[in-house]
Design an enzyme around this catalytic site. Structure first.
Site, PDB file in Angstrom:
ATOM      1  N   ASN A  13       0.886  -1.166   0.000  1.00 56.87           N
ATOM      2  CA  ASN A  13       0.000   0.000   0.000  1.00 56.87           C
ATOM      3  C   ASN A  13       0.921   1.213   0.000  1.00 56.87           C
ATOM      4  O   ASN A  13       1.525   1.529   1.020  1.00 56.87           O
ATOM      5  CB  ASN A  13      -0.902  -0.012   1.242  1.00 56.87           C
ATOM      6  CG  ASN A  13      -1.691   1.277   1.372  1.00 56.87           C
ATOM      7  OD1 ASN A  13      -1.744   2.075   0.439  1.00 56.87           O
ATOM      8  ND2 ASN A  13      -2.307   1.470   2.535  1.00 56.87           N
ATOM      9  N   TRP A  14       0.982   1.843  -1.144  1.00 63.29           N
ATOM     10  CA  TRP A  14       1.939   2.955  -1.270  1.00 63.29           C
ATOM     11  C   TRP A  14       1.442   4.245  -0.656  1.00 63.29           C
ATOM     12  O   TRP A  14       2.193   5.225  -0.576  1.00 63.29           O
ATOM     13  CB  TRP A  14       2.299   3.160  -2.744  1.00 63.29           C
ATOM     14  CG  TRP A  14       3.334   2.187  -3.227  1.00 63.29           C
ATOM     15  CD1 TRP A  14       3.841   1.127  -2.525  1.00 63.29           C
ATOM     16  CD2 TRP A  14       3.990   2.195  -4.488  1.00 63.29           C
ATOM     17  NE1 TRP A  14       4.776   0.473  -3.284  1.00 63.29           N
ATOM     18  CE2 TRP A  14       4.885   1.106  -4.501  1.00 63.29           C
ATOM     19  CE3 TRP A  14       3.910   3.008  -5.621  1.00 63.29           C
ATOM     20  CZ2 TRP A  14       5.697   0.824  -5.588  1.00 63.29           C
ATOM     21  CZ3 TRP A  14       4.708   2.728  -6.714  1.00 63.29           C
ATOM     22  CH2 TRP A  14       5.601   1.646  -6.697  1.00 63.29           C
ATOM     23  N   LYS A  15       0.155   4.294  -0.292  1.00 67.09           N
ATOM     24  CA  LYS A  15      -0.406   5.515   0.300  1.00 67.09           C
ATOM     25  C   LYS A  15      -0.126   6.701  -0.645  1.00 67.09           C
ATOM     26  O   LYS A  15      -0.174   6.516  -1.850  1.00 67.09           O
ATOM     27  CB  LYS A  15       0.145   5.716   1.715  1.00 67.09           C
ATOM     28  CG  LYS A  15      -0.001   4.431   2.547  1.00 67.09           C
ATOM     29  CD  LYS A  15       0.307   4.572   3.995  1.00 67.09           C
ATOM     30  CE  LYS A  15       0.076   3.231   4.688  1.00 67.09           C
ATOM     31  NZ  LYS A  15       0.220   3.313   6.150  1.00 67.09           N
ATOM     32  N   HIS A  99      -9.268   1.747   4.792  1.00 67.29           N
ATOM     33  CA  HIS A  99      -7.978   1.855   5.477  1.00 67.29           C
ATOM     34  C   HIS A  99      -8.133   2.824   6.649  1.00 67.29           C
ATOM     35  O   HIS A  99      -8.890   3.803   6.557  1.00 67.29           O
ATOM     36  CB  HIS A  99      -6.900   2.349   4.506  1.00 67.29           C
ATOM     37  CG  HIS A  99      -5.537   2.259   5.095  1.00 67.29           C
ATOM     38  ND1 HIS A  99      -5.050   3.219   5.953  1.00 67.29           N
ATOM     39  CD2 HIS A  99      -4.584   1.295   5.005  1.00 67.29           C
ATOM     40  CE1 HIS A  99      -3.841   2.855   6.349  1.00 67.29           C
ATOM     41  NE2 HIS A  99      -3.533   1.699   5.789  1.00 67.29           N
ATOM     42  N   GLU A 101      -6.429   5.178   7.650  1.00 66.61           N
ATOM     43  CA  GLU A 101      -6.181   6.594   7.323  1.00 66.61           C
ATOM     44  C   GLU A 101      -7.402   7.211   6.650  1.00 66.61           C
ATOM     45  O   GLU A 101      -7.721   8.376   6.876  1.00 66.61           O
ATOM     46  CB  GLU A 101      -4.917   6.699   6.451  1.00 66.61           C
ATOM     47  CG  GLU A 101      -3.670   6.421   7.279  1.00 66.61           C
ATOM     48  CD  GLU A 101      -2.558   5.699   6.539  1.00 66.61           C
ATOM     49  OE1 GLU A 101      -2.528   5.718   5.301  1.00 66.61           O
ATOM     50  OE2 GLU A 101      -1.703   5.096   7.225  1.00 66.61           O
ATOM     51  N   GLU A 171      -5.490  -4.524  10.474  1.00 68.64           N
ATOM     52  CA  GLU A 171      -4.433  -3.540  10.665  1.00 68.64           C
ATOM     53  C   GLU A 171      -4.659  -2.788  11.970  1.00 68.64           C
ATOM     54  O   GLU A 171      -5.401  -1.798  11.999  1.00 68.64           O
ATOM     55  CB  GLU A 171      -4.438  -2.540   9.501  1.00 68.64           C
ATOM     56  CG  GLU A 171      -4.153  -3.166   8.161  1.00 68.64           C
ATOM     57  CD  GLU A 171      -3.459  -2.191   7.218  1.00 68.64           C
ATOM     58  OE1 GLU A 171      -2.488  -2.609   6.582  1.00 68.64           O
ATOM     59  OE2 GLU A 171      -3.865  -1.015   7.143  1.00 68.64           O
ATOM     60  N   GLY A 177       2.730   2.267  10.729  1.00 67.32           N
ATOM     61  CA  GLY A 177       3.733   3.323  10.592  1.00 67.32           C
ATOM     62  C   GLY A 177       4.462   3.645  11.882  1.00 67.32           C
ATOM     63  O   GLY A 177       5.147   4.656  11.978  1.00 67.32           O
ATOM     64  N   SER A 217       3.452  -2.225  10.225  1.00 65.30           N
ATOM     65  CA  SER A 217       4.898  -2.380  10.404  1.00 65.30           C
ATOM     66  C   SER A 217       5.404  -3.782  10.051  1.00 65.30           C
ATOM     67  O   SER A 217       6.338  -4.291  10.667  1.00 65.30           O
ATOM     68  CB  SER A 217       5.313  -2.005  11.826  1.00 65.30           C
ATOM     69  OG  SER A 217       4.968  -0.661  12.092  1.00 65.30           O
ATOM     70  N   GLY A 238       2.934  -1.122   4.196  1.00 69.14           N
ATOM     71  CA  GLY A 238       3.112   0.291   3.862  1.00 69.14           C
ATOM     72  C   GLY A 238       4.570   0.600   3.588  1.00 69.14           C
ATOM     73  O   GLY A 238       5.096   0.322   2.509  1.00 69.14           O
ATOM     74  N   GLY A 239       5.255   1.153   4.598  1.00 67.15           N
ATOM     75  CA  GLY A 239       6.634   1.627   4.443  1.00 67.15           C
ATOM     76  C   GLY A 239       7.569   0.675   3.718  1.00 67.15           C
ATOM     77  O   GLY A 239       8.267   1.083   2.781  1.00 67.15           O
TER      78      GLY A 239
HETATM   79  P1  13P Z   1       3.200   0.310   7.599  1.00 67.66           P
HETATM   80  O1  13P Z   1       3.631  -1.000   7.004  1.00 67.66           O
HETATM   81  O2  13P Z   1       3.975   1.475   7.091  1.00 67.66           O
HETATM   82  O3  13P Z   1       3.079   0.241   9.083  1.00 67.66           O
HETATM   83  O4  13P Z   1       1.707   0.575   7.044  1.00 67.66           O
HETATM   84  C1  13P Z   1       0.787  -0.431   7.162  1.00 67.66           C
HETATM   85  C2  13P Z   1      -0.412  -0.051   6.383  1.00 67.66           C
HETATM   86  O5  13P Z   1      -1.116   0.879   6.732  1.00 67.66           O
HETATM   87  C3  13P Z   1      -0.711  -0.824   5.189  1.00 67.66           C
HETATM   88  O6  13P Z   1      -1.963  -0.514   4.685  1.00 67.66           O
END
Ligand code: 13P
Length: 257
Positions: A13-15, A99, A101, A171, A177, A217, A238-239
């Site tokens: 998930n590149w956000k 998500h 966010e 999640e 994050g 994470s 994510g990251g």
């Molecule tokens: P991180 O892997 O950066 O914690 O993000 C997780 C996420 O929100 C995937 O959708």
């Protein structure tokens, strides 16, 4: 993972990260290292404007391209929104819905998440529905109740035959994050609970076939341990999905025979 009954999916998930040219650079690098074996599906969910660039960059590879959000409305006067039909027409298969966010900054509540999931399924897209508790909720001991409610509400009105297209991602908000991962046991416990809710709604056969991811994470160091759990069928990352070596290491962790 339990490959006997369900697909393993490693999804990035590149956000709101990477431009179209950075997308191409990432693809060019990842392509040089992707493993040949085929034990998991690989997916990268990118911002709407980069979908075409990502599809072009990953053409003729095993990497599918997904979206990060979709409108709950079919069409019409909704400035700035993107419909499920538009994504489908672009050749997108998966879309992330709900998500944390989106829930936090755009008020995508459980009812909106349900409408988006229905819109996605009706258009022939595969929704990846995100659920998860905050740290306060975990400490209050209401994680199970909250997850039950989120999953039940999100799936309301989705017929059993469409459930093979639905993916759920657990999640926990406190792990996103933050570098703080749920332990493999904590994550598996909630994923198991999600499967129990699906079993109650749709029966055992559907429940065992649904892919349930963990996200928060997940990285090249903890992926193997998380993926070894019976109810963790992959990751939503994510990251670590922004860095080719790290994403590839997670794919390798899922790609064990
Ligand atoms: P991180 O892997 O950066 O914690 O993000 C997780 C996420 O929100 C995937 O959708």
């Amino acid at each position: 993972m339990n490959r006997r009954y369900r697909k393993t999916i490693i999804a990035g998930n590149w956000k709101m990260n990477k431009t179209a040219s950075e997308t191409k650079a990432f693809a060019d690098e990842l392509k040089t290292m992707l493993p040949k074996a085929k034990w998991c599906d690989i997916l990268v969910c990118v911002p709407f404007v980069n979908i075409a660039a990502a599809q072009k960059a990953f053409k003729d590879t095993r990497v599918a391209i997904g979206a990060e959000n979709v409108s709950q409305f079919e069409k019409g006067a909704y400035t700035g929104e993107v419909s499920a039909a538009m994504l489908k027409d672009l050749g997108v298969k998966y879309v992330i819905i709900g998500h944390s966010e989106r829930r936090q900054y755009w008020n995508d509540d459980d009812l909106i998440v349900n409408k988006k999931a229905l819109a996605a399924v009706e258009a022939g897209l595969y929704p990846i529905i995100c659920v998860g508790e905050s740290l306060e909720q975990r400490e209050l001991g209401v994680t199970k109740e909250l997850i039950d409610l989120q999953v039940k509400t999100a799936l309301a009105g989705i017929p059993a035959e469409k459930m093979r297209h639905v993916v759920i991602a657990y999640e926990p908000l406190w792990a996103i994050g933050t570098g703080k991962t749920a332990t493999a046991e904590q994550a598996n416990e909630v994923n198991e609970e999600i499967r129990t809710v699906i079993r109650k709604l749709y029966g055992a056969r559907v429940a065992r076939s649904v892919t349930i991811l963990y996200g928060g994470s997940m990285n090249e160091k903890n992926a193997e341990e998380l993926l070894a759990q019976p109810d963790i069928d992959g990751g939503l990352i994510g990251g670590a999905s922004l860095v080719p070596e790290k994403f590839n290491a997670i794919i390798n962790a899922a790609n064990q025979e």
